[in-house]
Design a protein around this motif. Structure first.
Motif, PDB file in Angstrom:
ATOM      1  N   LYS A 133      -8.978   8.382   3.968  1.00 52.07           N
ATOM      2  CA  LYS A 133      -8.668   7.837   5.304  1.00 52.07           C
ATOM      3  C   LYS A 133      -8.393   6.339   5.196  1.00 52.07           C
ATOM      4  N   THR A 134      -9.242   5.640   4.450  1.00 48.63           N
ATOM      5  CA  THR A 134      -9.022   4.205   4.242  1.00 48.63           C
ATOM      6  C   THR A 134      -7.677   3.972   3.563  1.00 48.63           C
ATOM      7  N   GLY A 135      -7.366   4.780   2.548  1.00 40.86           N
ATOM      8  CA  GLY A 135      -6.092   4.663   1.848  1.00 40.86           C
ATOM      9  C   GLY A 135      -4.909   4.858   2.782  1.00 40.86           C
ATOM     10  N   ALA A 136      -5.014   5.825   3.680  1.00 37.07           N
ATOM     11  CA  ALA A 136      -3.943   6.054   4.657  1.00 37.07           C
ATOM     12  C   ALA A 136      -3.772   4.834   5.557  1.00 37.07           C
ATOM     13  N   ASP A 137      -4.899   4.242   5.967  1.00 37.39           N
ATOM     14  CA  ASP A 137      -4.838   3.037   6.801  1.00 37.39           C
ATOM     15  C   ASP A 137      -4.201   1.880   6.039  1.00 37.39           C
ATOM     16  N   VAL A 138      -4.576   1.732   4.781  1.00 38.72           N
ATOM     17  CA  VAL A 138      -4.006   0.676   3.938  1.00 38.72           C
ATOM     18  C   VAL A 138      -2.497   0.876   3.807  1.00 38.72           C
ATOM     19  N   LYS A 159      -2.858  -6.346  -2.616  1.00 32.66           N
ATOM     20  CA  LYS A 159      -2.839  -5.721  -3.942  1.00 32.66           C
ATOM     21  C   LYS A 159      -2.024  -4.428  -3.912  1.00 32.66           C
ATOM     22  N   THR A 160      -2.232  -3.624  -2.873  1.00 36.63           N
ATOM     23  CA  THR A 160      -1.498  -2.362  -2.729  1.00 36.63           C
ATOM     24  C   THR A 160      -0.008  -2.631  -2.612  1.00 36.63           C
ATOM     25  N   LEU A 161       0.350  -3.586  -1.787  1.00 35.44           N
ATOM     26  CA  LEU A 161       1.756  -3.932  -1.609  1.00 35.44           C
ATOM     27  C   LEU A 161       2.370  -4.377  -2.938  1.00 35.44           C
ATOM     28  N   LYS A 162       1.662  -5.199  -3.679  1.00 35.31           N
ATOM     29  CA  LYS A 162       2.163  -5.688  -4.961  1.00 35.31           C
ATOM     30  C   LYS A 162       2.385  -4.535  -5.944  1.00 35.31           C
ATOM     31  N   ILE A 163       1.432  -3.611  -6.006  1.00 38.81           N
ATOM     32  CA  ILE A 163       1.554  -2.462  -6.922  1.00 38.81           C
ATOM     33  C   ILE A 163       2.780  -1.618  -6.569  1.00 38.81           C
ATOM     34  N   ILE A 164       2.945  -1.328  -5.276  1.00 39.63           N
ATOM     35  CA  ILE A 164       4.061  -0.475  -4.858  1.00 39.63           C
ATOM     36  C   ILE A 164       5.386  -1.221  -5.012  1.00 39.63           C
ATOM     37  N   GLU A 165       5.405  -2.504  -4.695  1.00 37.10           N
ATOM     38  CA  GLU A 165       6.641  -3.276  -4.867  1.00 37.10           C
ATOM     39  C   GLU A 165       7.063  -3.330  -6.341  1.00 37.10           C
ATOM     40  N   GLU A 166       6.080  -3.422  -7.226  1.00 39.06           N
ATOM     41  CA  GLU A 166       6.385  -3.419  -8.648  1.00 39.06           C
ATOM     42  C   GLU A 166       7.040  -2.095  -9.050  1.00 39.06           C
ATOM     43  N   ARG A 167       6.498  -0.991  -8.539  1.00 38.83           N
ATOM     44  CA  ARG A 167       7.101   0.324  -8.804  1.00 38.83           C
ATOM     45  C   ARG A 167       8.503   0.389  -8.214  1.00 38.83           C
ATOM     46  N   ALA A 168       8.664  -0.144  -7.010  1.00 42.78           N
ATOM     47  CA  ALA A 168       9.973  -0.110  -6.355  1.00 42.78           C
ATOM     48  C   ALA A 168      11.015  -0.850  -7.190  1.00 42.78           C
ATOM     49  N   SER A 169      10.635  -1.992  -7.748  1.00 45.80           N
ATOM     50  CA  SER A 169      11.586  -2.769  -8.541  1.00 45.80           C
ATOM     51  C   SER A 169      11.981  -2.035  -9.822  1.00 45.80           C
ATOM     52  N   LYS A 170      11.118  -1.107 -10.270  1.00 44.89           N
ATOM     53  CA  LYS A 170      11.409  -0.297 -11.457  1.00 44.89           C
ATOM     54  C   LYS A 170      11.983   1.073 -11.097  1.00 44.89           C
ATOM     55  N   LYS A 171      12.171   1.297  -9.792  1.00 41.52           N
ATOM     56  CA  LYS A 171      12.671   2.583  -9.278  1.00 41.52           C
ATOM     57  C   LYS A 171      11.781   3.743  -9.717  1.00 41.52           C
ATOM     58  N   VAL A 190      -7.037  -6.018  -0.388  1.00 42.95           N
ATOM     59  CA  VAL A 190      -6.626  -4.651  -0.722  1.00 42.95           C
ATOM     60  C   VAL A 190      -5.199  -4.366  -0.233  1.00 42.95           C
ATOM     61  N   ILE A 191      -4.838  -4.902   0.922  1.00 42.01           N
ATOM     62  CA  ILE A 191      -3.470  -4.709   1.438  1.00 42.01           C
ATOM     63  C   ILE A 191      -2.477  -5.408   0.508  1.00 42.01           C
ATOM     64  N   LEU A 196      -2.691   5.223  -7.775  1.00 41.37           N
ATOM     65  CA  LEU A 196      -2.823   4.060  -6.894  1.00 41.37           C
ATOM     66  C   LEU A 196      -4.263   3.810  -6.443  1.00 41.37           C
ATOM     67  N   TYR A 197      -4.911   4.853  -5.938  1.00 42.73           N
ATOM     68  CA  TYR A 197      -6.217   4.649  -5.309  1.00 42.73           C
ATOM     69  C   TYR A 197      -7.251   3.998  -6.231  1.00 42.73           C
ATOM     70  N   PRO A 198      -7.399   4.438  -7.479  1.00 47.26           N
ATOM     71  CA  PRO A 198      -8.378   3.756  -8.338  1.00 47.26           C
ATOM     72  C   PRO A 198      -8.052   2.270  -8.551  1.00 47.26           C
ATOM     73  N   GLU A 199      -6.769   1.931  -8.550  1.00 43.73           N
ATOM     74  CA  GLU A 199      -6.371   0.533  -8.731  1.00 43.73           C
ATOM     75  C   GLU A 199      -6.770  -0.349  -7.556  1.00 43.73           C
ATOM     76  N   ILE A 200      -6.957   0.272  -6.390  1.00 46.51           N
ATOM     77  CA  ILE A 200      -7.352  -0.506  -5.208  1.00 46.51           C
ATOM     78  C   ILE A 200      -8.790  -0.194  -4.786  1.00 46.51           C
ATOM     79  N   GLY A 201      -9.528   0.436  -5.696  1.00 43.84           N
ATOM     80  CA  GLY A 201     -10.950   0.664  -5.461  1.00 43.84           C
ATOM     81  C   GLY A 201     -11.289   1.861  -4.593  1.00 43.84           C
ATOM     82  N   LEU A 202     -10.395   2.841  -4.528  1.00 48.33           N
ATOM     83  CA  LEU A 202     -10.626   4.034  -3.717  1.00 48.33           C
ATOM     84  C   LEU A 202     -10.623   5.287  -4.588  1.00 48.33           C
ATOM     85  N   SER A 203     -11.215   6.344  -4.071  1.00 47.97           N
ATOM     86  CA  SER A 203     -11.257   7.627  -4.766  1.00 47.97           C
ATOM     87  C   SER A 203     -10.487   8.667  -3.965  1.00 47.97           C
TER      88      SER A 203
END
Length: 122
Positions: free
Chosen positions: A47-52, A12-24, A9-10, A32-39
């Motif tokens: 809380k889990t999302g904040a920890d991630v 995957k989250t990093l990859k998703i955000i890095e992809e957005r960063a590269s596209k500005k 999950v860490i 984001l949360y549904p993509e990493i299995g959170l609601s």
């Protein structure tokens, strides 16, 4: 919750955000949360999302010197949740007790730094 930085999950989250960063681009929690299995509706998942996101920031701070979660914003506000700023204070990136204008300025500057750190042209 203690999350292994190497967990799926860490990464995957990093990859998703890095992809957005590269596209500005920013991404909101509702995307984001549904993509990493959170609601976003579940307090436990939030809380889990904040920890991630904290773990993702630790990785991006170590690798690039930036808080990549600056790109994750609240849908209606287009602004990060309070935990982003709390983490920035904990990491010594922002002073505690700043006013709203200073908080906004810190966030804008961090977004610019993230975009620059992940710019694929350089």
């Amino acid at each position: 919750m203690n999350i292994n930085p190497d967990s799926e999950v860490i990464q995957k989250t990093l990859k998703i955000i890095e992809e957005r960063a590269s596209k500005k681009q920013l991404i909101n929690y509702g995307e984001l949360y549904p993509e990493i299995g959170l609601s976003t509706e579940s307090p436990e998942d939030r809380k889990t999302g904040a920890d991630v996101l904290g773990e993702v920031n630790i990785i991006s701070l170590k690798e690039k010197g930036v808080m990549v979660s600056a790109l994750v914003v609240l849908g209606g506000q287009h602004y990060p949740a309070p935990g982003f700023f709390e983490f920035a204070v904990e990491q010594g990136k922002m002073n505690s007790g700043v006013n709203d204008f200073q908080r906004l300025d810190f966030w804008v500057q961090e977004v610019k730094k993230v975009f620059e750190a992940y710019d694929q042209r350089g």
